[in-house]
Scaffold this active site. Structure first.
Site, PDB file in Angstrom:
ATOM      1  N   SER A  14       0.837  -1.194   0.000  1.00  0.00           N
ATOM      2  CA  SER A  14       0.000   0.000   0.000  1.00  0.00           C
ATOM      3  C   SER A  14       0.879   1.253   0.000  1.00  0.00           C
ATOM      4  O   SER A  14       0.434   2.314  -0.397  1.00  0.00           O
ATOM      5  CB  SER A  14      -0.912   0.004   1.233  1.00  0.00           C
ATOM      6  OG  SER A  14      -0.126   0.024   2.405  1.00  0.00           O
ATOM      7  N   TYR A  45      -4.425   1.142   3.647  1.00  0.00           N
ATOM      8  CA  TYR A  45      -5.440   0.166   3.259  1.00  0.00           C
ATOM      9  C   TYR A  45      -6.184  -0.366   4.489  1.00  0.00           C
ATOM     10  O   TYR A  45      -7.300  -0.852   4.373  1.00  0.00           O
ATOM     11  CB  TYR A  45      -4.781  -1.030   2.567  1.00  0.00           C
ATOM     12  CG  TYR A  45      -4.460  -0.869   1.095  1.00  0.00           C
ATOM     13  CD1 TYR A  45      -4.504   0.368   0.456  1.00  0.00           C
ATOM     14  CD2 TYR A  45      -4.122  -1.983   0.335  1.00  0.00           C
ATOM     15  CE1 TYR A  45      -4.200   0.480  -0.897  1.00  0.00           C
ATOM     16  CE2 TYR A  45      -3.825  -1.881  -1.014  1.00  0.00           C
ATOM     17  CZ  TYR A  45      -3.860  -0.648  -1.623  1.00  0.00           C
ATOM     18  OH  TYR A  45      -3.574  -0.557  -2.967  1.00  0.00           O
ATOM     19  N   GLY A  46      -5.507  -0.313   5.653  1.00  0.00           N
ATOM     20  CA  GLY A  46      -5.970  -1.009   6.857  1.00  0.00           C
ATOM     21  C   GLY A  46      -7.411  -0.743   7.256  1.00  0.00           C
ATOM     22  O   GLY A  46      -8.086  -1.618   7.777  1.00  0.00           O
ATOM     23  N   CYS A  76       2.850  -6.738   2.270  1.00  0.00           N
ATOM     24  CA  CYS A  76       1.897  -6.053   3.136  1.00  0.00           C
ATOM     25  C   CYS A  76       1.030  -7.113   3.801  1.00  0.00           C
ATOM     26  O   CYS A  76       0.407  -7.941   3.115  1.00  0.00           O
ATOM     27  CB  CYS A  76       1.030  -5.127   2.284  1.00  0.00           C
ATOM     28  SG  CYS A  76      -0.319  -4.351   3.185  1.00  0.00           S
ATOM     29  N   THR A  78      -1.675  -6.645   5.569  1.00  0.00           N
ATOM     30  CA  THR A  78      -3.099  -6.352   5.417  1.00  0.00           C
ATOM     31  C   THR A  78      -3.618  -6.887   4.080  1.00  0.00           C
ATOM     32  O   THR A  78      -4.693  -7.490   4.013  1.00  0.00           O
ATOM     33  CB  THR A  78      -3.314  -4.815   5.496  1.00  0.00           C
ATOM     34  OG1 THR A  78      -2.688  -4.342   6.683  1.00  0.00           O
ATOM     35  CG2 THR A  78      -4.781  -4.460   5.506  1.00  0.00           C
TER      36      THR A  78
HETATM   37  N1  DGL Z   1       2.307  -2.257   5.151  1.00  0.00           N
HETATM   38  C1  DGL Z   1       0.926  -2.603   5.350  1.00  0.00           C
HETATM   39  C2  DGL Z   1       0.855  -3.860   6.208  1.00  0.00           C
HETATM   40  O1  DGL Z   1       1.828  -4.605   6.242  1.00  0.00           O
HETATM   41  C3  DGL Z   1       0.146  -1.417   5.791  1.00  0.00           C
HETATM   42  C4  DGL Z   1      -1.313  -1.554   5.562  1.00  0.00           C
HETATM   43  C5  DGL Z   1      -2.089  -0.269   5.396  1.00  0.00           C
HETATM   44  O2  DGL Z   1      -1.926   0.377   4.354  1.00  0.00           O
HETATM   45  O3  DGL Z   1      -2.874   0.045   6.280  1.00  0.00           O
HETATM   46  O4  DGL Z   1      -0.144  -4.169   6.820  1.00  0.00           O
END
Ligand code: DGL
Length: 265
Positions: A14, A45-46, A76, A78
């Site tokens: 993300s 994205y979370g 990622c 998520t």
């Molecule tokens: N780097 C993402 C993860 O590992 C972040 C997710 C997001 O964008 O909220 O979950």
């Protein structure tokens, strides 16, 4: 060397957090070329519904496939917990490697059988993560806790004081529970690892998953598709849908002064 060996490894996230995984992949596979795409415009994205995450991620995957990537890494957590299975169904021709916290290592390293996992809220609540905990740390007390507040601050390069204030609050449940190992379940969090370690204290072992994911990529390349490069002169391309400045800053901080291109998807 066959022509196929020149195909890059695709890495998506993300935002900038996946660079913490990308750098381990490049360390472990120094002859491989890579293409990294960050959807910084739509990060975080979370807090988005799963359907929306899937719609956003599909276009990143398609972009990497247009770049002829031979393997795709979802750098990622998520995205992995929300979309890995569906993406594998939709794009069966290319191996897709996901990102998960190192629950097994955490369970092996804990002395008092109390481990913590810090991730985004979506990851912490996912069945995927629950199954992982059950499988590898079922006999430990696991504090599985998520927050969506840190990723946007890291992504924007917010000042340290606001980040530390949030870490202090979010880390408290782990301290109260007396965990002696904390697994980072979000690829952005290694970027604030020092602050997390300081607040937790030096007795708590903080584990990130970049190296384990890098090793998994290596295994898949060598075992399944046998297209690992042995002598190629590697190249690396970086794309973001958002601002390039912060991306370049993080890239430079891990030792790479490479151009970052902004694209609209
Ligand atoms: N780097 C993402 C993860 O590992 C972040 C997710 C997001 O964008 O909220 O979950």
């Amino acid at each position: 060397m066959t022509k196929k060996n020149n195909q890059p490894i695709g890495v998506l996230d993300s935002g900038i957090g996946g660079l913490t995984i990308w750098k381990e992949i490049v360390n472990l596979l120094p002859h491989e070329s890579t293409v990294y795409i960050a959807d910084s415009k739509n990060c975080p994205y979370g807090s988005r519904p799963r359907e929306e995450i899937y719609r956003l991620v599909r276009r990143l995957v398609q972009f990497l496939l247009e770049k002829q990537c031979k393997l795709i890494v979802l750098a990622c957590n998520t995205i992995t917990v929300s979309c890995l299975d569906t993406l594998r169904d939709e794009f069966p021709k290319v191996p897709i490697v996901g990102a998960v916290p190192v629950v097994k290592t955490a369970a092996e390293q804990t002395k008092n059988c109390k481990i913590g996992i810090l991730s985004t809220t979506r990851t912490a609540k996912s069945k995927y993560q629950k199954d992982l905990i059950e499988r590898f740390a079922g006999n430990c007390e696991v504090i599985n806790f998520g927050t969506n507040k840190l990723v946007p601050l890291i992504e924007e390069g917010e000042n340290n004081t606001s980040i530390i204030r949030i870490i202090e609050v979010k880390i408290q449940p782990f301290k109260d529970a007396g965990v002696d190992v904390l697994a980072l379940g979000c690829s952005h969090f290694p970027l604030i690892r020092d602050q997390i370690q300081k607040i937790l204290g030096s007795k708590v072992l903080v584990l990130d998953s970049g190296e384990a994911i890098g090793r998994q990529v290596k295994r898949v390349l060598q075992g399944r598709i046998q297209r690992a490069n042995l002598s190629n002169k590697p190249w690396h391309e970086f794309y973001t849908t958002g601002k390039t400045e912060r991306f370049s800053e993080i890239l430079a901080s891990i030792g790479y002064n490479k151009p970052v291109r902004k694209i609209d998807l």
